[in-house]
Design an enzyme around this catalytic site. Structure first.
Site, PDB file in Angstrom:
ATOM      1  N   GLN A 109       0.836  -1.205   0.000  1.00 45.90           N
ATOM      2  CA  GLN A 109       0.000   0.000   0.000  1.00 45.90           C
ATOM      3  C   GLN A 109       0.866   1.249   0.000  1.00 45.90           C
ATOM      4  O   GLN A 109       0.600   2.208  -0.719  1.00 45.90           O
ATOM      5  CB  GLN A 109      -0.933   0.024   1.221  1.00 45.90           C
ATOM      6  CG  GLN A 109      -2.046  -0.992   1.179  1.00 45.90           C
ATOM      7  CD  GLN A 109      -3.045  -0.729   0.066  1.00 45.90           C
ATOM      8  OE1 GLN A 109      -3.334   0.412  -0.300  1.00 45.90           O
ATOM      9  NE2 GLN A 109      -3.566  -1.794  -0.514  1.00 45.90           N
ATOM     10  N   ARG A 117      11.687   2.636   9.372  1.00 46.95           N
ATOM     11  CA  ARG A 117      12.407   2.411  10.626  1.00 46.95           C
ATOM     12  C   ARG A 117      13.905   2.336  10.299  1.00 46.95           C
ATOM     13  O   ARG A 117      14.291   1.942   9.194  1.00 46.95           O
ATOM     14  CB  ARG A 117      11.921   1.151  11.311  1.00 46.95           C
ATOM     15  CG  ARG A 117      11.857  -0.065  10.409  1.00 46.95           C
ATOM     16  CD  ARG A 117      11.413  -1.265  11.191  1.00 46.95           C
ATOM     17  NE  ARG A 117      10.926  -2.317  10.284  1.00 46.95           N
ATOM     18  CZ  ARG A 117      10.529  -3.506  10.691  1.00 46.95           C
ATOM     19  NH1 ARG A 117      10.557  -3.805  11.971  1.00 46.95           N
ATOM     20  NH2 ARG A 117      10.102  -4.395   9.839  1.00 46.95           N
ATOM     21  N   ARG A 161      16.828  -2.385   3.059  1.00 48.10           N
ATOM     22  CA  ARG A 161      15.847  -3.445   2.806  1.00 48.10           C
ATOM     23  C   ARG A 161      14.992  -3.129   1.589  1.00 48.10           C
ATOM     24  O   ARG A 161      15.027  -2.030   1.057  1.00 48.10           O
ATOM     25  CB  ARG A 161      14.898  -3.550   4.016  1.00 48.10           C
ATOM     26  CG  ARG A 161      15.574  -4.137   5.210  1.00 48.10           C
ATOM     27  CD  ARG A 161      14.522  -4.606   6.199  1.00 48.10           C
ATOM     28  NE  ARG A 161      15.181  -4.932   7.454  1.00 48.10           N
ATOM     29  CZ  ARG A 161      14.626  -4.767   8.641  1.00 48.10           C
ATOM     30  NH1 ARG A 161      13.398  -4.289   8.751  1.00 48.10           N
ATOM     31  NH2 ARG A 161      15.283  -5.084   9.718  1.00 48.10           N
ATOM     32  N   SER A 180      11.983  -2.331   1.341  1.00 43.63           N
ATOM     33  CA  SER A 180      11.165  -1.126   1.443  1.00 43.63           C
ATOM     34  C   SER A 180      11.990   0.111   1.083  1.00 43.63           C
ATOM     35  O   SER A 180      11.508   1.030   0.428  1.00 43.63           O
ATOM     36  CB  SER A 180      10.578  -0.990   2.846  1.00 43.63           C
ATOM     37  OG  SER A 180      11.595  -0.967   3.819  1.00 43.63           O
ATOM     38  N   ASP A 216      -0.693  -3.914  10.277  1.00 40.75           N
ATOM     39  CA  ASP A 216      -1.589  -3.558  11.381  1.00 40.75           C
ATOM     40  C   ASP A 216      -1.061  -3.931  12.752  1.00 40.75           C
ATOM     41  O   ASP A 216      -1.249  -3.215  13.730  1.00 40.75           O
ATOM     42  CB  ASP A 216      -2.943  -4.233  11.156  1.00 40.75           C
ATOM     43  CG  ASP A 216      -3.567  -3.760   9.863  1.00 40.75           C
ATOM     44  OD1 ASP A 216      -3.668  -2.540   9.694  1.00 40.75           O
ATOM     45  OD2 ASP A 216      -3.903  -4.617   9.022  1.00 40.75           O
ATOM     46  N   LYS A 217      -0.407  -5.075  12.822  1.00 39.34           N
ATOM     47  CA  LYS A 217       0.081  -5.550  14.102  1.00 39.34           C
ATOM     48  C   LYS A 217       1.133  -4.612  14.693  1.00 39.34           C
ATOM     49  O   LYS A 217       1.328  -4.575  15.899  1.00 39.34           O
ATOM     50  CB  LYS A 217       0.725  -6.910  13.839  1.00 39.34           C
ATOM     51  CG  LYS A 217       0.673  -7.847  14.970  1.00 39.34           C
ATOM     52  CD  LYS A 217       1.070  -9.178  14.389  1.00 39.34           C
ATOM     53  CE  LYS A 217       1.508 -10.141  15.431  1.00 39.34           C
ATOM     54  NZ  LYS A 217       1.781 -11.437  14.801  1.00 39.34           N
ATOM     55  N   HIS A 231      -6.495   1.181   7.627  1.00 40.62           N
ATOM     56  CA  HIS A 231      -7.316   0.183   8.319  1.00 40.62           C
ATOM     57  C   HIS A 231      -7.363   0.625   9.777  1.00 40.62           C
ATOM     58  O   HIS A 231      -6.351   1.044  10.331  1.00 40.62           O
ATOM     59  CB  HIS A 231      -6.688  -1.207   8.181  1.00 40.62           C
ATOM     60  CG  HIS A 231      -7.465  -2.311   8.845  1.00 40.62           C
ATOM     61  ND1 HIS A 231      -8.840  -2.367   8.821  1.00 40.62           N
ATOM     62  CD2 HIS A 231      -7.063  -3.391   9.549  1.00 40.62           C
ATOM     63  CE1 HIS A 231      -9.243  -3.449   9.484  1.00 40.62           C
ATOM     64  NE2 HIS A 231      -8.185  -4.087   9.933  1.00 40.62           N
ATOM     65  N   ASP A 280     -14.875  -5.299   8.293  1.00 42.69           N
ATOM     66  CA  ASP A 280     -13.687  -5.923   7.712  1.00 42.69           C
ATOM     67  C   ASP A 280     -13.368  -7.226   8.442  1.00 42.69           C
ATOM     68  O   ASP A 280     -13.130  -8.261   7.823  1.00 42.69           O
ATOM     69  CB  ASP A 280     -12.515  -4.940   7.816  1.00 42.69           C
ATOM     70  CG  ASP A 280     -11.282  -5.416   7.061  1.00 42.69           C
ATOM     71  OD1 ASP A 280     -11.337  -5.452   5.831  1.00 42.69           O
ATOM     72  OD2 ASP A 280     -10.281  -5.767   7.716  1.00 42.69           O
ATOM     73  N   GLU A 315     -13.618 -10.939   6.576  1.00 37.30           N
ATOM     74  CA  GLU A 315     -12.418 -11.738   6.332  1.00 37.30           C
ATOM     75  C   GLU A 315     -12.456 -13.078   7.068  1.00 37.30           C
ATOM     76  O   GLU A 315     -12.011 -14.082   6.544  1.00 37.30           O
ATOM     77  CB  GLU A 315     -11.135 -10.949   6.656  1.00 37.30           C
ATOM     78  CG  GLU A 315     -10.928 -10.644   8.125  1.00 37.30           C
ATOM     79  CD  GLU A 315      -9.782  -9.648   8.391  1.00 37.30           C
ATOM     80  OE1 GLU A 315      -9.356  -8.958   7.454  1.00 37.30           O
ATOM     81  OE2 GLU A 315      -9.334  -9.570   9.548  1.00 37.30           O
TER      82      GLU A 315
END
Ligand SMILES: NC(=O)c1ccc[n+]([C@@H]2O[C@H](COP(=O)([O-])OP(=O)(O)OC[C@H]3O[C@@H](n4cnc5c(N)ncnc54)[C@H](OP(=O)(O)O)[C@@H]3O)[C@@H](O)[C@H]2O)c1
Lengths: 490, 471
Positions: free
Chosen positions: A48, A68, A76, A78, A108-109, A132, A217, A221
């Site tokens: 996303q 980070r 990395r 990302s 999300d975690k 989310h 959601d 799911e």
């Protein structure tokens, strides 16, 4: 942190759950101008993060990325994603203080930890956005009161968000403003401009609430999307093998069947999916679905109740705290099923055969979509949200199963979806065992084998009417009309 | 290899296209060239040699197991395979794709030849690059290398020279000449002048049937066929722009495009650097350069499709890039056609709407088309001889016809800047002449400035006076 939903009065809860309105395209006539010249900083550059950022930049907005520390020093993926696309990348300390709008697009975690670290660095009167709302609603995260908190959630994977934008279109998107954090009453203006910047306004934007988004959601799911397809895969496969269908064929029928059926669903809803069956098969599928709906209804209600009370998320967060013990055990269990280890056979199955030999699978999709939709709407969630979280996303998960089967499908979807999927599967398999004992390979694996396609006219009219008059079909028709990309324009 | 025999074979490809009543014998070591108009079935006919199509009646016998194939269809299959392998929609890894080295290794059995080809095609720096990241010409070279090094009993090459840079063409032709003593070949040519002298037989197709079969020894027959293919289109009329469409007026005193000191890098790899370029209205440009020299990158800096547009100093149509303009602000001034557009244009849509989508710069059509847009689009279809198929699905057309349509899409709004990146690839002689004549006319007019990329020296355009060469 306490579950935010549970701190609200019943009246507030109902009003939040019922929040959902399809926004008129004219509301977006200002495009993304509200954000022009503002500094947008994205946290995380995954699926996303990268794709939303590319779209926002192509819409004229000023986008950079903060990652980070370790992701930057270790260069990395990302970091590569962001730098190879010519974006500026910096640490939280370097970029967050200058940001007018921070997009939290980490998994999300991680939200709890990331947001706790980032918010103190954010400048006065800036804005924090999510795609989310789990962190706000279920974890009850409090954000400093001068900060505006919004949500812009594209209802598609990141790559599709990008592809559709490049074509000159977009993907359906849900937006929301967290009412406790809207000190300058500009949340909606920011969310609209952001949604327009990703192209979402061209495919339809739904104005919702954090609560409606999260509760629907979660429900979608864990029941129809991942749960029902997982349970259905295992039951259908085992049944076929038990009754002498060649295992390679059975594995293939299941692995690719959901996707084929899902394609029909995506373009024309349950009606079109059922219309792909012959008349006698359609009536059978209809009856099987009715029977399964009666058997499974209490389970859907229980999932909805646990989501509403917060029992589901507190159970799951306990497992997070416990190093994902349960989740990993269950994942392993999925990997060890016979379906998972059976190689799909080579010969192509013709497209129509997936329907003709997969009557039970069609019935399961129908039962699951309708039950999830009915359960959500009866809990106060609006039809539009319920549609997106049930029928709309089914083809996406079906496509994942076609490509990856169950074990990897579960590792790819969010941990929240995966945890819920296993809960559902553990309850649903035994629940359907008597039902499964009665069915045979005529509805799964071999087809009805009819020479005579006789049906009673009255019964067919009755069945067709029941399919077409289900409320998920009416709302689906309207919403799909907005996603014109899928429509063959003549 | 045995003789291949088509016995009154009728082969179906989709609802709208079949090959009918094909009678054809290919004896070992014969070298066949297939010609015909776009949409006549050239690619379909060779695809049957790769096992494609559904035989409705008659038979095809004797196709050997080892066939080396180069075609847009084969390319499309590999691209599709890459798409399937690409899991970046479900993981946070942005896929780099299968590296060229692996694409070659997985089929090559002749390592000497492989080394020679790597040398000849100057592949070495590309071996680690992902297949989908290659330029059009580089992709063709990978396909050729795969076909030549798998030790085939027969080679089937659909326009083997297409997309190759000028100095590679003679080398490839020479390599094929050497092979022509050892194996059978079936070669498709859109351009009659490309048919090499070692070809022994020519087939001419029309509407899905074989119209002529001639031996190249028979020089009078060859002469007659060549004349047939050079019938001129007379008096073309370019459909007018839509007066209701309002592309904002540009300031004549500033350039359309100004690029300063630009560079494109991928990791350690520099595609070009320190590039300056200015395009003024009515200065028509031709851009040349070998495969991989960065022509497409440069064009994408202008169209805004390259992510590094934002890290370079680029001024287009009054906007300094990265100053708050959107890519749609820029695209409204541009009409664009290229091979990659052909791959990206994967939506279900009919012909007329493909042309209309040029008014909206979109892939697919998401707006209600106006009556005048429809009328103009129909005029374009008529010009291309496709008006009878306005409602047919785009993906049922041959690649050549698809490209014609995308050219019309690029021209339909009479854009201030018309970018044609190798527009004639895949076009037959007649359509190529039509397109070249269209471009010439546009250059003479005053609405559009043309930026034209091509390899073929013969495809020069009269009105183009400026020239930029890369690499
Ligand atoms: N995927 C979808 O279809 C979808 C659709 C709608 C909404 N969403 C929502 O979008 C958000 C992002 O999802 P996604 O699928 O894009 O995630 P993702 O692809 O897994 O990307 C997550 C990014 O966050 C970074 N990250 C991971 N752990 C981190 C940490 N502890 N601190 C800082 N950065 C961290 C990762 O980079 P490093 O590990 O390199 O740091 C990575 O770039 C979620 O809220 C999700 O619910 C997703």
């Amino acid at each position: 942190m306490a579950n935010y939903f549970n701190t609200l009065t019943l009246r507030q809860q109902l009003s939040q759950l019922g929040k959902c309105e399809f926004m008129d395209p004219s509301e977006f006539s200002d495009g993304s101008n509200y954000l022009l010249g503002k500094k947008i900083v994205v946290i995380g550059c995954g699926s996303q993060g990268l794709n939303q950022g590319l779209n926002l930049r192509d819409s004229g907005l000023d986008v950079s990325y903060t990652l980070r520390e370790a992701a930057i020093t270790e260069q990395r993926q990302s970091w590569k994603n962001a730098t190879e696309n010519g974006f500026a990348v910096g640490t939280y300390a370097e970029l967050i203080p200058g940001a007018d709008l921070v997009l939290n697009l980490t998994p999300d975690k991680q939200h709890g930890a990331v947001v706790t670290e980032v918010v103190p660095l954010m400048k006065q009167n800036s804005c924090l956005s999510y795609s989310h709302g789990f962190n706000i609603v279920e974890e009850g995260m409090h954000i400093r009161s001068d900060i505006t908190v919004i949500m812009v959630a594209p209802k598609c994977p990141g790559t599709e968000v990008r592809e559709e934008y490049k074509r000159g279109f977009g993907v359906p998107t849900l937006i929301a403003v967290h009412e406790d954090n809207d000190p300058r009453a500009e949340g909606l203006a920011i969310a609209k401009a952001y949604a327009a910047g990703t192209g979402g306004h061209r495919a339809g934007v739904l104005m919702s609430s954090f609560i409606a988004e999260v509760k629907s959601d979660l429900m979608g799911e864990q029941t129809i999307l991942c749960g029902m397809l997982q349970t259905g895969s295992l039951l259908c496969f085992d049944k076929m093998v038990e009754n002498g269908v060649e295992p390679g064929y059975a594995a293939k029928l299941v692995q690719y069947g959901w996707e084929t059926v899902g394609e029909a669903l995506k373009h024309g809803g349950i009606t079109n999916m059922m219309d792909r069956l012959s008349n006698p098969a359609k009536i059978r599928a209809f009856e099987l679905a009715q029977e399964m709906k009666d058997i499974m209804r209490p389970l859907y209600l229980k999932h909805m109740d646990d989501i509403m009370t917060g029992d589901f998320s507190s159970g799951m967060m306990d497992d997070w705290a416990n190093g994902d013990k349960k989740l990993l055990d269950w994942r392993k269990e999925t990997g060890e099923t016979v379906f998972e280890s059976t190689e799909s056979s080579d010969p192509e199955i013709p497209e129509q055969e997936y329907f003709d030999h997969g009557i039970l699978m069609v019935a399961m999709v129908k039962a699951g979509v309708e039950l999830a939709f009915e359960t959500m709407t009866s809990a106060g969630i609006k039809e539009e949200s319920a549609y997106y979280e049930s029928l709309h996303e089914t083809p996406l998960i079906a496509n994942l199963i076609a490509r990856k089967k169950l074990f990897e499908m579960n590792s790819i979807i969010s941990d929240t979806a995966e945890y819920g999927c296993y809960l559902y599967n553990h309850a649903c398999q035994p629940l359907l065992s008597d039902f499964m004992a009665k069915v045979d390979t005529d509805v799964i694996g071999r087809g009805l084998g009819l020479n005579d396609f006789y049906v009673d006219n009255h019964r067919l009219i009755e069945v067709n009417a029941a399919i077409r008059n289900h409320p998920v079909e009416a709302v689906g028709k309207t919403l799909r009309a907005h996603m014109r990309a899928m429509k063959k324009i003549v | 290899m045995n003789t291949i025999e088509f016995n009154r074979a009728t082969i179906r490809f989709n609802e709208s296209f079949s090959l009918a009543d094909i009678e054809w014998r290919i004896a070992p070591r014969e070298i066949w060239a297939i010609t015909g108009a776009n949409g006549s079935g050239k690619s379909a006919l060779v695809a049957t040699l790769a096992g494609k199509g559904e035989i409705m009646s008659g038979s095809i016998e004797g196709i050997p197991p080892g066939v080396g194939v180069v075609s847009l269809e084969a390319q499309a299959e590999l691209i599709e395979r890459e798409r399937e392998r690409d899991d970046s929609d479900i993981t946070d890894e942005i896929s780099q794709g299968t590296p060229v080295a692996q694409m070659l290794d997985e089929v090559s059995t002749n390592s000497d030849l492989l080394d020679r080809l790597i040398e000849m095609f100057r592949f070495a720096p590309l071996l680690g690059r992902g297949f989908r990241k290659l330029s059009t010409g580089e992709t063709r070279k990978v396909l050729l290398t795969r076909a030549l090094t798998c030790d085939p009993e027969m080679l089937v090459l659909d326009n083997p020279f297409e997309g190759l840079d000028a100095d590679t063409v003679p080398q490839v032709r020479e390599m094929l000449r050497q092979k022509s003593n050892e194996i059978t070949m079936v070669l498709v040519f859109n351009r009659f002048d490309e048919i090499p002298d070692f070809v022994t037989h020519i087939v001419y197709l029309e509407n899905g049937s074989i119209k002529y079969k001639i031996e190249t020894r028979d020089s009078s027959a060859v002469e007659a066929l060549s004349q047939l293919l050079h019938l001129k289109k007379t008096d073309i009329e370019i459909p007018k722009a839509d007066l209701n469409e309002k592309i904002p007026v540009l300031d004549d005193s500033s350039p359309l495009v100004r690029i300063r000191n630009a560079s494109i890098r991928y990791g350690q790899n520099t595609v070009f650097q320190n590039l300056d370029w200015c395009i003024w209205p009515q200065q028509h440009w031709q851009l040349t350069g070998p495969n991989g020299s960065g022509k497409t990158c440069l064009l994408n800096l202008i169209t805004g499709d390259h992510p590094q547009s934002y890290s370079n100093d680029i001024f287009v149509f009054g906007y300094q890039r990265g100053s708050g303009e959107s890519i749609w602000d820029i695209k409204q001034y541009i009409g664009y056609v290229s091979t990659s557009l052909l791959w990206e244009y994967r939506v279900s849509i009919n012909l007329i709407n493909v042309v209309i989508s040029g008014f909206y710069d979109s892939i697919g059509l998401y707006n209600e088309a106006s009556a005048s847009e429809k009328r103009i689009a129909l005029q374009w279809l008529r010009l291309l001889g496709l008006e009878g198929q306005a409602d047919q699905p785009f993906n049922c057309l041959s690649y050549g016809e698809q490209r014609l349509l995308l050219i019309a899409r690029a021209m339909v709004k009479h854009p201030p800047l018309l970018i044609l990146d190798e527009p004639c690839l895949g076009l037959d002689d007649i359509n190529r002449q039509l397109i070249l004549a269209l471009i010439e006319k546009i250059c003479l007019g005053s609405e559009s400035t043309v930026l034209y990329v091509n390899h073929h020296a013969e495809d020069k355009i009269k009105g183009i006076k400026y020239h930029l060469s890369l690499g």
